[in-house]
Design a protein around this motif. Structure first.
Motif, PDB file in Angstrom:
ATOM      1  N   THR A 163       0.851  -1.186   0.000  1.00 42.06           N
ATOM      2  CA  THR A 163       0.000   0.000   0.000  1.00 42.06           C
ATOM      3  C   THR A 163       0.887   1.236   0.000  1.00 42.06           C
ATOM      4  O   THR A 163       1.671   1.453   0.936  1.00 42.06           O
ATOM      5  CB  THR A 163      -0.940   0.007   1.229  1.00 42.06           C
ATOM      6  N   GLN A 164       0.752   2.029  -1.052  1.00 39.95           N
ATOM      7  CA  GLN A 164       1.552   3.244  -1.219  1.00 39.95           C
ATOM      8  C   GLN A 164       1.046   4.343  -0.285  1.00 39.95           C
ATOM      9  O   GLN A 164      -0.039   4.232   0.291  1.00 39.95           O
ATOM     10  CB  GLN A 164       1.464   3.728  -2.672  1.00 39.95           C
TER      11      GLN A 164
ATOM     12  N   GLN B 143       5.081 -16.295   3.953  1.00 44.22           N
ATOM     13  CA  GLN B 143       3.787 -16.767   4.437  1.00 44.22           C
ATOM     14  C   GLN B 143       3.556 -16.362   5.887  1.00 44.22           C
ATOM     15  O   GLN B 143       2.420 -16.144   6.300  1.00 44.22           O
ATOM     16  CB  GLN B 143       3.673 -18.284   4.292  1.00 44.22           C
ATOM     17  N   LEU B 144       4.635 -16.238   6.648  1.00 46.47           N
ATOM     18  CA  LEU B 144       4.540 -15.820   8.045  1.00 46.47           C
ATOM     19  C   LEU B 144       4.534 -14.299   8.201  1.00 46.47           C
ATOM     20  O   LEU B 144       4.549 -13.790   9.321  1.00 46.47           O
ATOM     21  CB  LEU B 144       5.699 -16.421   8.849  1.00 46.47           C
ATOM     22  N   GLN B 145       4.540 -13.575   7.069  1.00 48.38           N
ATOM     23  CA  GLN B 145       4.526 -12.109   7.059  1.00 48.38           C
ATOM     24  C   GLN B 145       5.786 -11.526   7.705  1.00 48.38           C
ATOM     25  O   GLN B 145       5.755 -10.486   8.364  1.00 48.38           O
ATOM     26  CB  GLN B 145       3.263 -11.552   7.738  1.00 48.38           C
ATOM     27  N   ASP B 146       6.919 -12.203   7.509  1.00 49.26           N
ATOM     28  CA  ASP B 146       8.192 -11.750   8.072  1.00 49.26           C
ATOM     29  C   ASP B 146       8.585 -10.410   7.445  1.00 49.26           C
ATOM     30  O   ASP B 146       8.644 -10.291   6.219  1.00 49.26           O
ATOM     31  CB  ASP B 146       9.282 -12.797   7.791  1.00 49.26           C
ATOM     32  N   PRO B 147       8.873  -9.393   8.261  1.00 48.02           N
ATOM     33  CA  PRO B 147       9.165  -8.066   7.708  1.00 48.02           C
ATOM     34  C   PRO B 147      10.419  -8.016   6.834  1.00 48.02           C
ATOM     35  O   PRO B 147      10.440  -7.295   5.836  1.00 48.02           O
ATOM     36  CB  PRO B 147       9.311  -7.174   8.940  1.00 48.02           C
TER      37      PRO B 147
ATOM     38  N   ILE C 206      10.725   0.309   4.816  1.00 49.50           N
ATOM     39  CA  ILE C 206       9.317   0.579   4.547  1.00 49.50           C
ATOM     40  C   ILE C 206       8.662   0.934   5.880  1.00 49.50           C
ATOM     41  O   ILE C 206       8.271   0.043   6.639  1.00 49.50           O
ATOM     42  CB  ILE C 206       8.613  -0.627   3.888  1.00 49.50           C
ATOM     43  N   PRO C 207       8.559   2.234   6.178  1.00 48.29           N
ATOM     44  CA  PRO C 207       7.885   2.631   7.421  1.00 48.29           C
ATOM     45  C   PRO C 207       6.434   2.144   7.415  1.00 48.29           C
ATOM     46  O   PRO C 207       5.770   2.143   6.386  1.00 48.29           O
ATOM     47  CB  PRO C 207       7.950   4.159   7.387  1.00 48.29           C
TER      48      PRO C 207
END
Length: 149
Positions: free
Chosen positions: A6-7, A45-49, A74-75
Motif C-alpha cells: 500500500t503506497q 507466508q509468516l509475514q516476516d518483515p 518501509i515505514p
C-alpha cells in the motif's frame, strides 16, 4: 507469492515473486543472509518483515540499480505489506497434499484441515474453491457450506 504494498497515496501495488528473475531471487537470498528460496517463501507466508522488505527491494532495484538492502526501509510495514499465495500455489499445495494422502485414504480430511489456512493466505479466497473444484474435490466446499447453515 503476491506481495501487496500500500503506497502513501492509498493505491495498492501487487508484486509477484513469479515475476522475479533468477538473479533477483538470488539477490534476495543473499540479502537474507544466504537463506534458501524455500525458506524465504515460508517467511513470506509468516509475514516476516525482512522477507517482505527484501521482495519489494528487489523490485525497486530495477529502477535504482545502486539501492542497498541495508538502506531500504518501509515505514509502517505492518499495515502496508501483506504476502498472499496465488491460485497456482493453492493448486500446488492441494495437489501435493492429495498425492501424499492417497496412500492413507484420508485426503478429504487432510484437505479439510488445510483449506482454512489456504483461505487465509490466498490473494483471492475464491481461488481455494476453484482449485478444489479443479481437483474434483468441490464436494468439500459444498459440505462445509451445508454444515455451516
Amino acid at each position: 507469492m503476491i506481495i501487496s504494498f500500500t503506497q502513501d497515496d492509498g493505491t495498492v501495488e501487487q508484486l509477484s515473486t513469479d515475476d522475479l528473475s533468477a538473479r533477483e531471487a538470488a539477490a534476495i537470498e543473499e540479502a537474507m543472509g544466504g537463506a534458501q528460496w524455500q525458506r524465504i517463501e515460508a517467511l513470506l507466508q509468516l509475514q516476516d518483515p525482512t522477507a517482505l522488505r527484501a521482495v519489494v527491494w528487489a523490485f525497486r532495484r530495477r529502477e535504482q540499480k545502486d539501492l542497498a538492502f541495508d538502506d531500504f526501509d518501509i515505514p509502517g510495514w505492518r499495515r502496508r505489506l501483506k504476502a498472499r499465495i496465488s491460485r497456482d500455489e493453492i493448486e500446488d499445495a492441494l495437489t501435493n497434499l492429495m498425492a501424499k494422502a492417497l496412500s492413507s485414504k484420508s485426503e478429504d480430511t487432510q484437505i479439510d484441515l488445510l483449506t482454512p489456512h489456504l483461505r487465509t493466505l490466498a490473494a483471492d479466497p475464491a481461488d481455494v474453491d476453484a482449485a478444489l473444484d479443479g481437483l474434483g474435490k468441490g464436494h468439500l466446499v459444498r459440505h462445509r457450506q451445508d454444515s455451516a447453515a
